[in-house]
Design a protein around this motif. Structure first.
Motif, PDB file in Angstrom:
ATOM      1  N   GLU A 156       2.313  -4.177  -4.755  1.00 54.58           N
ATOM      2  CA  GLU A 156       1.695  -5.088  -6.053  1.00 54.58           C
ATOM      3  C   GLU A 156       0.846  -4.230  -7.002  1.00 54.58           C
ATOM      4  OE1 GLU A 156      -0.555  -8.009  -4.540  1.00 54.58           O
ATOM      5  OE2 GLU A 156       1.416  -9.034  -3.293  1.00 54.58           O
ATOM      6  N   HIS A 157       0.352  -3.010  -6.548  1.00 53.59           N
ATOM      7  CA  HIS A 157      -0.689  -2.186  -7.378  1.00 53.59           C
ATOM      8  C   HIS A 157      -0.013  -0.771  -7.594  1.00 53.59           C
ATOM      9  CE1 HIS A 157      -3.214  -5.642  -6.989  1.00 53.59           C
ATOM     10  NE2 HIS A 157      -3.142  -5.571  -5.612  1.00 53.59           N
ATOM     11  N   HIS A 158       0.816  -0.586  -6.831  1.00 54.06           N
ATOM     12  CA  HIS A 158       1.252   1.093  -7.226  1.00 54.06           C
ATOM     13  C   HIS A 158       2.771   0.886  -7.320  1.00 54.06           C
ATOM     14  CE1 HIS A 158      -2.115   1.397  -4.929  1.00 54.06           C
ATOM     15  NE2 HIS A 158      -2.350   2.603  -5.236  1.00 54.06           N
TER      16      HIS A 158
END
Length: 215
Positions: A156-158
């Motif tokens: 989700e964040h990478h």
């Protein structure tokens, strides 16, 4: 204007010579590997002097770049043609395998052991990203419903590697798993590591694919 026209006899001759150089380069790679690629040896095979050949490729890295670019472009075009025809991930997987088996040296150049000291230019990285976008598009048409894993949450964040593709984390993970696991099977097969083991690599590839696509 005639000097720069790609259709002039001079430009046609240059294109032909560059293509012949690449043919000899592939033969060398098949025989001795990419690290041993020698422009001087190619010049000798073609009955040219080293300086004459360097008018077509300034150095070894420029020639390798051309070969790598051609290989990535060929695979991207193969998958793009399949996706335009409505191929799902299963069809795309078999398209990758067919492409790899058609010319193992081409496959191993881009997915085998990296060439020491060689770094691909940005335009080649863009073609590689295009291939991943095709996989993400295909996976997004029928996303699997599975419980989120720690890696899904991580993605989700990478997700910079996904170049802005809107696919949810589960589809991102599926594309990565698809690419790493199937390339793992192909790389081992084409490098000869299954020789003498007594099983059919095509069936292993199909089994891995079924596992990846299982609901």
């Amino acid at each position: 204007m005639a000097e720069t026209d790609a259709k002039t006899p001079r430009e046609r001759y240059r294109t032909q010579v560059r293509a012949e150089i690449k043919e000899h380069a592939w033969e060398q790679i098949a025989a001795t590997g990419t690290s041993a690629l020698s422009l001087n040896a190619i010049a000798k095979q073609m009955g040219m002097s080293g300086p004459a050949l360097y008018r077509y490729y300034a150095n070894r890295d420029e020639l390798i770049t051309e070969l790598v670019r051609d290989a990535y472009r060929s695979l991207a075009d193969t998958l793009r043609s399949a996706s335009v025809a409505g191929a799902d991930l299963a069809v795309l997987a078999h398209a990758v395998r067919g492409w790899a088996l058609e010319d193992p040296q081409r496959y191993l150049l881009i997915y085998g052991t990296p060439v020491p000291g060689y770094h691909a230019p940005d335009d080649i990285t863009a073609i590689s990203s295009e291939i991943m976008m095709i996989l993400l598009d295909a996976g997004s048409t029928s996303p699997r419903e599975r419980p989120a894993t720690p890696f899904d949450i991580h993605l989700e964040h990478h997700r910079d590697w996904a170049a802005g593709h809107p696919a949810p984390p589960a589809v991102l993970r599926q594309a990565l798993s698809f690419w790493t696991r199937l390339h793992g099977v192909l790389s081992l097969e084409l490098s000869g590591h299954f020789t003498g083991m007594g099983f059919d690599p095509a069936l292993l590839f199909a089994a891995e694919l079924d596992d990846l696509l299982m609901p």
